[in-house]
Design an enzyme around this catalytic site. Structure first.
Site, mmCIF file in Angstrom:
data_model
loop_
_atom_site.group_PDB
_atom_site.id
_atom_site.type_symbol
_atom_site.label_atom_id
_atom_site.label_comp_id
_atom_site.label_asym_id
_atom_site.label_seq_id
_atom_site.Cartn_x
_atom_site.Cartn_y
_atom_site.Cartn_z
ATOM 1 N N ARG A 40 0.649 -1.169 -0.058
ATOM 2 C CA ARG A 40 -0.068 -0.054 -0.189
ATOM 3 C C ARG A 40 0.781 1.312 -0.010
ATOM 4 N NH1 ARG A 40 -5.542 0.014 3.055
ATOM 5 N NH2 ARG A 40 -5.796 -1.408 1.608
ATOM 6 N N LYS A 64 -7.716 -14.174 5.076
ATOM 7 C CA LYS A 64 -8.112 -14.309 3.644
ATOM 8 C C LYS A 64 -7.693 -15.777 2.912
ATOM 9 C CE LYS A 64 -7.911 -10.752 0.972
ATOM 10 N NZ LYS A 64 -7.903 -9.670 -0.076
ATOM 11 N N LYS A 76 2.069 -8.118 4.482
ATOM 12 C CA LYS A 76 1.502 -6.759 3.950
ATOM 13 C C LYS A 76 2.697 -5.966 3.956
ATOM 14 C CE LYS A 76 -2.472 -4.804 2.057
ATOM 15 N NZ LYS A 76 -3.150 -5.746 1.314
ATOM 16 N N ASP A 115 -1.622 -3.272 -4.466
ATOM 17 C CA ASP A 115 -2.547 -2.906 -3.538
ATOM 18 C C ASP A 115 -2.845 -1.372 -3.993
ATOM 19 O OD1 ASP A 115 -3.954 -4.208 -1.237
ATOM 20 O OD2 ASP A 115 -3.311 -2.248 -0.242
ATOM 21 N N GLY A 180 -15.408 2.399 -8.248
ATOM 22 C CA GLY A 180 -13.872 2.223 -8.502
ATOM 23 C C GLY A 180 -13.708 0.934 -9.561
ATOM 24 N N VAL A 182 -13.573 -2.194 -8.726
ATOM 25 C CA VAL A 182 -14.242 -3.436 -8.419
ATOM 26 C C VAL A 182 -15.598 -3.123 -8.517
ATOM 27 C CG1 VAL A 182 -14.567 -5.269 -6.627
ATOM 28 C CG2 VAL A 182 -12.035 -4.204 -7.015
ATOM 29 N N ASP A 201 -20.483 7.635 -4.944
ATOM 30 C CA ASP A 201 -18.867 7.644 -4.807
ATOM 31 C C ASP A 201 -18.500 8.897 -4.330
ATOM 32 O OD1 ASP A 201 -16.529 5.866 -6.514
ATOM 33 O OD2 ASP A 201 -16.037 7.671 -5.927
HETATM 34 N N1 LIG Z 1 -8.705 -4.231 -6.669
HETATM 35 C C1 LIG Z 1 -8.717 -5.112 -6.192
HETATM 36 O O1 LIG Z 1 -8.645 -6.385 -6.644
HETATM 37 C C2 LIG Z 1 -9.094 -5.470 -4.755
HETATM 38 C C3 LIG Z 1 -8.863 -6.707 -4.076
HETATM 39 C C4 LIG Z 1 -9.252 -6.976 -2.679
HETATM 40 C C5 LIG Z 1 -9.783 -5.774 -1.994
HETATM 41 N N2 LIG Z 1 -10.009 -4.570 -2.671
HETATM 42 C C6 LIG Z 1 -10.592 -3.449 -1.731
HETATM 43 O O2 LIG Z 1 -11.854 -3.278 -2.498
HETATM 44 C C7 LIG Z 1 -12.153 -1.675 -2.344
HETATM 45 C C8 LIG Z 1 -12.361 -1.250 -3.740
HETATM 46 O O3 LIG Z 1 -11.124 -1.425 -4.662
HETATM 47 P P1 LIG Z 1 -11.098 -0.744 -6.045
HETATM 48 O O4 LIG Z 1 -9.631 -1.486 -6.404
HETATM 49 O O5 LIG Z 1 -12.062 -0.649 -6.516
HETATM 50 O O6 LIG Z 1 -10.438 0.719 -5.491
HETATM 51 P P2 LIG Z 1 -10.621 1.825 -6.517
HETATM 52 O O7 LIG Z 1 -9.646 2.819 -5.907
HETATM 53 O O8 LIG Z 1 -10.356 1.694 -7.882
HETATM 54 O O9 LIG Z 1 -11.999 2.434 -5.993
HETATM 55 C C9 LIG Z 1 -12.718 2.956 -4.803
HETATM 56 C C10 LIG Z 1 -13.658 3.959 -5.417
HETATM 57 O O10 LIG Z 1 -14.286 4.154 -4.119
HETATM 58 C C11 LIG Z 1 -14.621 5.561 -3.932
HETATM 59 N N3 LIG Z 1 -14.695 5.701 -2.412
HETATM 60 C C12 LIG Z 1 -13.657 5.836 -1.530
HETATM 61 N N4 LIG Z 1 -14.258 6.036 -0.386
HETATM 62 C C13 LIG Z 1 -15.468 6.200 -0.604
HETATM 63 C C14 LIG Z 1 -16.477 6.370 0.328
HETATM 64 N N5 LIG Z 1 -16.366 6.413 1.903
HETATM 65 N N6 LIG Z 1 -17.802 6.264 -0.239
HETATM 66 C C15 LIG Z 1 -18.070 6.198 -1.374
HETATM 67 N N7 LIG Z 1 -17.076 6.020 -2.296
HETATM 68 C C16 LIG Z 1 -15.762 5.916 -1.823
HETATM 69 C C17 LIG Z 1 -13.425 6.136 -4.679
HETATM 70 O O11 LIG Z 1 -13.683 7.554 -5.139
HETATM 71 C C18 LIG Z 1 -13.146 5.469 -5.692
HETATM 72 O O12 LIG Z 1 -13.991 5.705 -6.997
HETATM 73 C C19 LIG Z 1 -10.761 -1.342 -1.492
HETATM 74 O O13 LIG Z 1 -11.162 -1.104 -0.336
HETATM 75 C C20 LIG Z 1 -10.049 -2.467 -1.737
HETATM 76 O O14 LIG Z 1 -8.948 -2.361 -0.713
HETATM 77 C C21 LIG Z 1 -9.739 -4.432 -4.032
#
Ligand SMILES: NC(=O)c1ccc[n+]([C@@H]2O[C@H](COP(=O)([O-])OP(=O)(O)OC[C@H]3O[C@@H](n4cnc5c(N)ncnc54)[C@H](O)[C@@H]3O)[C@@H](O)[C@H]2O)c1
Length: 357
Positions: A40, A64, A76, A115, A180, A182, A201
């Site tokens: 991170r 996990k 991590k 991450d 975002g 996911v 968002d």
């Molecule tokens: N990308 C992966 O493969 C993956 C794997 C495991 C866990 N995660 C977790 O899933 C979550 C999403 O991951 P991602 O890759 O889509 O991240 P990302 O950064 O692409 O998207 C996150 C989105 O959430 C929005 N956001 C942040 N805080 C917010 C809030 N309080 N309210 C509303 N919107 C908010 C951001 O503006 C962004 O658009 C994260 O917590 C990440 O740690 C992701």
């Protein structure tokens, strides 16, 4: 909730000699195999907050990987920036070379990956200093961006939860918080199946995507209180505070955001309200599964997809165990993980590769 019987095996914080940036690698457990956990790159008021984050997130990785049935431990890394600090490309390169050296110093006990704040390009830089990094770009034999397999695991988890609730996707009301990488994929898949979507968002620019998939956009403050069937937290963690849980008007919460529970007893608060909560570390394992099974085990894509779809079955087992034992799904998942770790300790599971026991 985090495997209270286990202390971290090794935690190293240092200052990168090229970058001057504080960075931490936390290895929580190698009982099941080389510890895996992404790096991170994030801003913290104090660098020690990054250390705490690495420790917390590495313990979640142990859970996990154990629950997902992987021969992988939990770790991590965190590179801590000051608030507002933005790295130039040259500074960024130095940071990831430094991280590569730190990972290499673990002599195979820890493997890093992408991450929050990091990319496949950064992982390529880490690989200049150590082989212990996965999540390479697709054109370098890697899985590339892990969001697609993560979203597939979330989708499978939502389906399992709907089965439990006796709901069909076509009749579903779902609120996705965070559109975002996911969240947008999960929202798209559910919209394609006829679910009625409410979305939000932090970033108002995501509204265009909401319109594209026919979802109703609501202000952030309203998203958690809207009557709905399932809430999908897909932004940052810590969303489920006691206040937020008290205000929820839904049947279940199932999403990828890491560390959704603000309080240690958040799972019990949800259970008391009759809300089914799917543990985040189970739901969001798809990306890690894809990286490990593709890049380390060389499984073909169809087998990897089948294992990711299996996250739904894992979650069904957790819900069953929770009902049978009268505990929350999180407590059931921790029991499953502890059983696997105990089996590994007693020699009942194959010993890990790459690390001496
Ligand atoms: N990308 C992966 O493969 C993956 C794997 C495991 C866990 N995660 C977790 O899933 C979550 C999403 O991951 P991602 O890759 O889509 O991240 P990302 O950064 O692409 O998207 C996150 C989105 O959430 C929005 N956001 C942040 N805080 C917010 C809030 N309080 N309210 C509303 N919107 C908010 C951001 O503006 C962004 O658009 C994260 O917590 C990440 O740690 C992701």
């Amino acid at each position: 909730m985090m495997l209270p019987t286990l202390a971290h095996e090794r935690v190293v914080s240092t200052v990168g000699r090229r970058s001057g940036l504080p960075m931490t690698v936390a290895v929580h457990s190698t009982a099941l195999g080389t510890a895996l956990g992404g790096c991170r790159l994030w801003s913290y008021e104090q660098w020690g907050d990054g250390l705490a984050d690495a420790m917390r997130l590495s313990a979640a990785m142990t859970l996990k990987c154990a629950v997902a049935g992987l021969a992988t431990g939990g770790g991590k890394s965190v590179i801590a920036l000051r608030p507002g600090q933005v790295l130039t490309p040259e500074e960024r390169r130095k940071a990831f070379l430094d991280l590569g050296d730190l990972v290499e110093s673990f002599e195979g006990a820890y493997r890093t990956a992408e991450d929050v704040g990091t990319s496949t390009a950064d992982i390529l830089v880490v690989r200049e200093r150590t082989e212990y990094a996965i999540g390479l770009p697709a054109d370098r034999g890697g899985i590339g961006e892990p969001a697609a397999p993560t979203a597939a695991g979330v989708y499978a988890s939502v389906q399992t939860t709907l089965d439990r609730l006796g709901l069909e996707t076509a009749d579903l009301r779902v609120t996705v918080i965070g559109l975002g990488q996911v969240g947008s994929r999960v929202a798209q898949a559910l919209a394609d199946e006829g679910a009625a979507l409410t979305v939000t968002d932090l970033d108002p620019a995501r509204r265009a995507f909401a319109e594209k998939i026919g979802a109703e956009w609501v202000p952030l403050a309203d998203a958690m209180t809207r009557p709905t069937d399932v809430v999908v937290p897909a932004g940052v963690g810590g969303l489920l505070t006691a206040e937020a849980i008290a205000a929820l008007d839904c049947k279940a919460v199932v999403g990828p955001a890491n560390n959704q529970l603000a309080d240690a007893d958040g799972d019990e608060q949800l259970a008391e309200r009759g809300i089914l909560w799917a543990p985040d570390f189970v739901v969001n394992a798809g990306g890690a599964l894809a990286a490990i099974l593709t890049e380390l085990e060389g499984l073909p894509p169809a087998e990897v997809d089948a294992r990711i779809a299996g996250i739904g079955r894992t979650l069904a087992d957790i819900y069953d165990t929770a009902s049978a034992d009268g505990v929350t799904p999180q407590q059931a998942a921790v029991r499953i993980a502890e059983r696997r770790l105990a089996d590994a300790a007693s020699g009942a599971l194959p010993v890990m590769q790459g690390v001496e026991s």
